[in-house]
Design a protein around this motif. Structure first.
Motif, PDB file in Angstrom:
ATOM      1  N   ILE A   1       0.801  -1.067   0.137  1.00 49.86           N
ATOM      2  CA  ILE A   1       0.039  -0.072   0.025  1.00 49.86           C
ATOM      3  C   ILE A   1       0.903   1.306   0.034  1.00 49.86           C
ATOM      4  N   GLY A   2       0.412   2.164  -0.811  1.00 51.97           N
ATOM      5  CA  GLY A   2       1.298   3.351  -0.854  1.00 51.97           C
ATOM      6  C   GLY A   2       0.355   4.635  -0.406  1.00 51.97           C
ATOM      7  N   ASN A   3       0.569   5.663  -0.752  1.00 51.34           N
ATOM      8  CA  ASN A   3      -0.420   7.169  -0.411  1.00 51.34           C
ATOM      9  C   ASN A   3      -1.607   7.100  -1.140  1.00 51.34           C
ATOM     10  N   ASP A   4      -1.549   6.643  -2.427  1.00 52.67           N
ATOM     11  CA  ASP A   4      -2.859   6.521  -3.176  1.00 52.67           C
ATOM     12  C   ASP A   4      -2.913   5.310  -4.150  1.00 52.67           C
ATOM     13  N   MET A   5      -2.136   4.163  -3.936  1.00 48.51           N
ATOM     14  CA  MET A   5      -2.084   2.955  -4.914  1.00 48.51           C
ATOM     15  C   MET A   5      -1.884   2.048  -4.020  1.00 48.51           C
ATOM     16  N   ALA A   6      -2.643   0.759  -4.506  1.00 55.33           N
ATOM     17  CA  ALA A   6      -2.431  -0.369  -3.542  1.00 55.33           C
ATOM     18  C   ALA A   6      -2.133  -1.614  -4.495  1.00 55.33           C
ATOM     19  N   LEU A   7      -1.516  -2.638  -4.263  1.00 56.26           N
ATOM     20  CA  LEU A   7      -1.351  -3.827  -5.175  1.00 56.26           C
ATOM     21  C   LEU A   7      -1.386  -4.946  -4.118  1.00 56.26           C
ATOM     22  N   PHE A   8      -2.188  -5.935  -4.662  1.00 56.61           N
ATOM     23  CA  PHE A   8      -2.737  -7.041  -3.759  1.00 56.61           C
ATOM     24  C   PHE A   8      -2.188  -8.343  -4.207  1.00 56.61           C
ATOM     25  N   GLU A   9      -1.371  -8.909  -3.217  1.00 52.17           N
ATOM     26  CA  GLU A   9      -0.851 -10.442  -3.839  1.00 52.17           C
ATOM     27  C   GLU A   9      -0.566 -11.291  -2.548  1.00 52.17           C
ATOM     28  N   ALA A  10      -0.601 -12.567  -2.830  1.00 53.06           N
ATOM     29  CA  ALA A  10      -0.082 -13.552  -1.896  1.00 53.06           C
ATOM     30  C   ALA A  10       1.207 -13.490  -1.518  1.00 53.06           C
ATOM     31  N   ILE A  11       1.586 -13.860  -0.376  1.00 55.51           N
ATOM     32  CA  ILE A  11       2.898 -14.004   0.231  1.00 55.51           C
ATOM     33  C   ILE A  11       3.744 -15.111  -0.669  1.00 55.51           C
ATOM     34  N   HIS A  12       3.109 -15.835  -1.177  1.00 51.11           N
ATOM     35  CA  HIS A  12       3.954 -17.044  -1.589  1.00 51.11           C
ATOM     36  C   HIS A  12       4.460 -16.578  -2.971  1.00 51.11           C
TER      37      HIS A  12
END
Ligand code: NAD
Length: 357
Positions: free
Chosen positions: A267-278
């Motif tokens: 997560i950043g100030n105005d963006m987010a990238l979702f992903e598994a840990i693996h």
């Protein structure tokens, strides 16, 4: 209608991403997916592992979900995953590690959150190969008075006030918002007095501002590993510099049932990238075998992030139900890994979609 960038990834990436996308769509939330490729596939097609179009798409849509991408070891292109987090300044890596009933674990009722700094530390990738580090060695010897073997490779570990402050603040804000009781800052400041010492000093300063709301403590990373294995129930939110955060989040994932079920968000100030840990688990690629849960739960985090809270809750409850029933689950969630009744990646996603109806 939401617009979301989807980067399927490689190895097992495509299989788990597709499963997650189907489950997210089945919640009924309207999403227009914009597919982009990165890693070896992009290298072959566009001559670069992380083409500008991928970053532009995320900058435009502000939200992305990504499958794991293979990083060549020792040679080849730099980690696309690390580059992406740094280029977009996605400084906070959030990894909730929670036990779902039915998951294979030695513990009960754990609900920990790992907050990892994502942009600096040894992960900055500033390295000098053995033989090419002589000038750097000369400079360091002169500046520090220390001696370094001439055939050493050198890696640089930058830890800044600014990055430490914002990640610790992120951890406390998360704790307040999610009614968490304690933040533990993890470090090795007894040995790395300047770098980890700075992280600890800043952590203590930030903690002062939350004194009435959230408890604070700090812990040396080696002790933290032992404590987490022996009495993980004592911990709540952990905040760590990049490298320790990477290692401890895999450890915490192991406490709650493994990499197959642990989601993540950058997560950043105005963006987010979702992903598994693996990672991309290449040995299982193309077999429709691995667990899609970590990617699906990353989708749950994404739905919450875009304020689709009801859909997120429905999807999480469906995942939880399927794991608790233990029937339509992949091999890693069966008591015996060779259990012939284990289902494949896409069949587990089907069961989760069915459980939402
Ligand atoms: P890995 O996470 O890919 O796999 C380690 C082991 O964990 C697997 O062999 C498997 O037993 C288990 N596992 C992983 N995912 C699973 C799932 N969904 N279901 C069931 N079991 C699962 O780690 P690795 O082998 O160290 O890394 C492989 C590649 O992935 C490397 O190139 C690495 O750089 C890359 N990687 C990418 C990311 C990312 O894209 N964010 C993260 C970590 C590793």
């Amino acid at each position: 209608m939401h617009r979301v960038t989807i980067i399927p990834g490689d190895g097992i990436g495509r299989e788990v991403s597709l499963a997650a996308r189907r489950c997210i769509d089945a919640t009924g939330v309207k999403i227009e997916w914009e597919e982009q490729i990165a890693g070896q596939e992009a290298m072959d097609k566009y001559g670069e592992a992380l083409p500008k179009r991928v970053l532009d798409s995320i900058r435009k849509n502000k939200v992305a979900i990504k499958g794991p991408i293979t990083t060549p070891v020792g040679k080849g292109f730099r980690s696309v995953n690390v580059q992406m987090r740094m280029s977009l300044d996605l400084y906070a890596c959030l990894r909730p590690c929670k036990i779902y009933k039915g998951a294979k674990t030695r513990y009960e009722n754990l609900d920990l959150v790992v907050v990892r700094e994502n942009t600096e530390d040894l992960y900055r990738g500033i390295e000098f190969a053995a033989g090419q580090a002589r000038d750097v060695i000369k400079y360091i010897e002169k500046a520090s008075g220390a001696t370094i073997r001439k055939d050493s490779a050198i890696g640089i570990k930058p830890i800044s006030i600014e990055a430490s402050k914002r990640i610790v603040k992120f951890a406390f804000d998360y704790a307040v918002k999610n009614k968490r009781k304690k933040v533990t800052a993890v470090h090795k400041a007894n040995i790395m007095k300047e770098t980890d010492g700075l992280f600890l000093k800043v952590s203590r300063e930030v903690a002062e501002g939350y004194r009435c709301q959230v408890e604070f403590e700090d812990m040396i990373v080696d002790n933290m590993c032992m404590q987490l294995v022996q009495k993980p129930e004592l911990y709540d939110v952990l905040v760590l510099p990049n490298l320790y955060g990477d290692i401890i989040s895999d450890l915490c994932s192991g406490l709650v049932g493994g990499l197959g079920i642990t989601p993540g968000a950058n997560i950043g100030n105005d963006m987010a990238l979702f992903e598994a840990i693996h990672g991309s688990a290449p040995k299982y690629a193309g077999q429709n075998k691995v667990n899609p849960t970590a990617m699906i739960l990353s989708g749950v985090l994404m739905l919450r992030h875009i304020d689709e809270v009801k859909a997120a809750d429905r999807l999480e409850n469906a995942v939880s139900q399927v794991i608790a029933e233990g029937k339509d689950v992949t091999y890693d969630l069966k008591p015996d890994r060779n259990d012939p009744t284990a289902v494949g990646t896409s069949q587990m996603a089907d069961a989760i979609i069915e459980a939402m109806k």
